[in-house]
Motif scaffolding. Sequence first.
Motif, PDB file in Angstrom:
ATOM      1  N   ARG B 106      41.964  26.377  -8.896  1.00  0.00           N
ATOM      2  CA  ARG B 106      40.854  26.558  -7.959  1.00  0.00           C
ATOM      3  C   ARG B 106      39.524  26.266  -8.629  1.00  0.00           C
ATOM      4  N   MET B 107      39.398  26.711  -9.885  1.00  0.00           N
ATOM      5  CA  MET B 107      38.139  26.504 -10.603  1.00  0.00           C
ATOM      6  C   MET B 107      37.894  25.016 -10.856  1.00  0.00           C
ATOM      7  N   THR B 108      38.942  24.326 -11.316  1.00  0.00           N
ATOM      8  CA  THR B 108      38.788  22.893 -11.593  1.00  0.00           C
ATOM      9  C   THR B 108      38.407  22.129 -10.329  1.00  0.00           C
ATOM     10  N   LYS B 109      39.025  22.536  -9.203  1.00  0.00           N
ATOM     11  CA  LYS B 109      38.715  21.850  -7.947  1.00  0.00           C
ATOM     12  C   LYS B 109      37.249  22.025  -7.571  1.00  0.00           C
ATOM     13  N   GLN B 110      36.731  23.238  -7.793  1.00  0.00           N
ATOM     14  CA  GLN B 110      35.316  23.458  -7.483  1.00  0.00           C
ATOM     15  C   GLN B 110      34.426  22.571  -8.347  1.00  0.00           C
ATOM     16  N   VAL B 111      34.782  22.487  -9.647  1.00  0.00           N
ATOM     17  CA  VAL B 111      33.980  21.646 -10.547  1.00  0.00           C
ATOM     18  C   VAL B 111      34.009  20.205 -10.067  1.00  0.00           C
ATOM     19  N   LEU B 112      35.199  19.728  -9.678  1.00  0.00           N
ATOM     20  CA  LEU B 112      35.317  18.350  -9.188  1.00  0.00           C
ATOM     21  C   LEU B 112      34.486  18.155  -7.924  1.00  0.00           C
ATOM     22  N   ASN B 113      34.498  19.179  -7.034  1.00  0.00           N
ATOM     23  CA  ASN B 113      33.682  19.095  -5.820  1.00  0.00           C
ATOM     24  C   ASN B 113      32.211  18.930  -6.150  1.00  0.00           C
ATOM     25  N   ILE B 114      31.758  19.705  -7.141  1.00  0.00           N
ATOM     26  CA  ILE B 114      30.339  19.642  -7.500  1.00  0.00           C
ATOM     27  C   ILE B 114      30.008  18.261  -8.059  1.00  0.00           C
ATOM     28  N   ILE B 115      30.888  17.725  -8.908  1.00  0.00           N
ATOM     29  CA  ILE B 115      30.630  16.389  -9.465  1.00  0.00           C
ATOM     30  C   ILE B 115      30.564  15.365  -8.337  1.00  0.00           C
ATOM     31  N   ARG B 116      31.490  15.494  -7.377  1.00  0.00           N
ATOM     32  CA  ARG B 116      31.548  14.510  -6.303  1.00  0.00           C
ATOM     33  C   ARG B 116      30.332  14.560  -5.391  1.00  0.00           C
ATOM     34  N   ALA B 117      29.686  15.715  -5.324  1.00  0.00           N
ATOM     35  CA  ALA B 117      28.573  15.856  -4.394  1.00  0.00           C
ATOM     36  C   ALA B 117      27.373  15.003  -4.797  1.00  0.00           C
ATOM     37  N   GLY B 148      34.985  12.735 -10.667  1.00  0.00           N
ATOM     38  CA  GLY B 148      35.077  13.633  -9.517  1.00  0.00           C
ATOM     39  C   GLY B 148      36.026  13.123  -8.455  1.00  0.00           C
ATOM     40  N   THR B 149      35.828  11.861  -8.039  1.00  0.00           N
ATOM     41  CA  THR B 149      36.647  11.357  -6.931  1.00  0.00           C
ATOM     42  C   THR B 149      38.091  11.125  -7.364  1.00  0.00           C
ATOM     43  N   LEU B 150      38.263  10.505  -8.551  1.00  0.00           N
ATOM     44  CA  LEU B 150      39.630  10.231  -9.002  1.00  0.00           C
ATOM     45  C   LEU B 150      40.378  11.525  -9.277  1.00  0.00           C
ATOM     46  N   GLY B 151      39.672  12.524  -9.832  1.00  0.00           N
ATOM     47  CA  GLY B 151      40.310  13.801 -10.093  1.00  0.00           C
ATOM     48  C   GLY B 151      40.842  14.423  -8.821  1.00  0.00           C
TER      49      GLY B 151
END
Lengths: 212, 267
Positions: B106-117, B148-151
Amino acid sequence: MTDTLFDPKWEWAFENASQALLETIQIAILASILGCFIALPLSFYASKATNQTTTTYIIYKSFLNFIRTIPDLFWAMLFTVAVGLGPFAGVLALVMFSMAIMGKLLSETIDSIDLGPLEAAKASGAKHNQAVFTSALPQILPNFTAYFLYIFELCIRASVILGLVGAGGVGRIIETQRIFLRFDRISPIIVLILFAVIAIEQFSVWLRRKIL
Amino acid sequence: MNIPNQPLNQKILKYLITVLIVVGSIWSASGLEITPDRIFSAPGKIWILISAMFPLDLSQEAIDRIVPKVAESLFIAWAGTVIGAIFSFPVSFLAANNVSLNSLSRMTKQVLNIIRAFPELILAFVLLPITGLGPLTGTLAVGIHSIGTLGKLSSEVIEGIDEGPLESIKSSGGSKLNELFFGVVPQVMPTITSYWLYRFEINLRASAVLGVVGAGGVGAELINQLRFRDFPRAGTVLVVTIAMVLIVDTISASIRRRIIKGREIKV
């Protein structure tokens, strides 16, 4: 110079950027709606399943491919020169952008529809357009909705940067502050954009789950 | 014949969506000062711009300036995609909830979301004072956004795998690491590779516009020519860029098709 990046001026950002942020969202809403609904009929012409005429198929298909090759900001630059600075150019640019993506995604979806209903409609006397309207369109409507929401998200992101070339939205403020190297004013705006984008994305995810 | 009535709540939903779309577009259009005569005069103005671009400026000097810039965009896109691929691959395992711990995922997904934003251009903005003007900034911006997107895409692929092979590895005494290497990776590799190529196509368009903020690539060339009203040369920039994107798209699409569908066997 980087120190000021981490010393954000919050009040200034709220006062000056909220109006532009709203403009950004309006550009994205209008452009994604226009672009997707223009692409809806076009993609039926750009699919082998619903368009048997080879020449028009090739024309529509390559038209969609062509507008897809030009990046969104290039469209924005061209339209600012053509119709003048301001959000109108931004809307036109994003209409082309969303039309290109929707056209590609949707025409590929139409390629893989079930041809049975289409045949059945024709067998019971429907003209080609009627058959497409009554039996091909309902099959792809769920996909269309999903793609529309996806494109809306893309447009929100893209509209943030339109202002860099003078096509309206919050990017305009970033650009002017960048010229003066006011990174202390840019950083809070970027955080604001981040929150707006994430909030809209969550809304769109919720809506998608509700509709589909 | 008995045709069942449409359920009422579906009807309401239908009208609600229509109203939402109409009201949304009117509200947006009114806020943006878009008037009918601006809309109707737009095609004519666009035509004037297009006709000003032809004939294209194909002088040696123009070609010598433009082609290296277009190539630079290509290099930025490729390097950025490689950065994104290398870093997103391990991260996507952390983000997939079937191979990673629940809280970690869950934490990694949030980080990826922030990068993607952050769009690439905004990232380039943030990086400009740190790495300076030039293609390095563009490469980093494209690379970080790609992570972000590829992750996200790769982790979704990993979440959709068939659990059978993992179980059989476990039952024959394989460790957790063996499961990942021999159970997960072979299953997800074709799809993830095709996503990398797909991302490369997107990055190509992104890197083309990065020049607008001075982060390298062909964008600076286009915006300068348009500013100086040198339309024939701007037209050349556009045509060369379109040609490059079309060629790369075609090659990449055929490779992707080959990876996903395998070699076509003629019977």
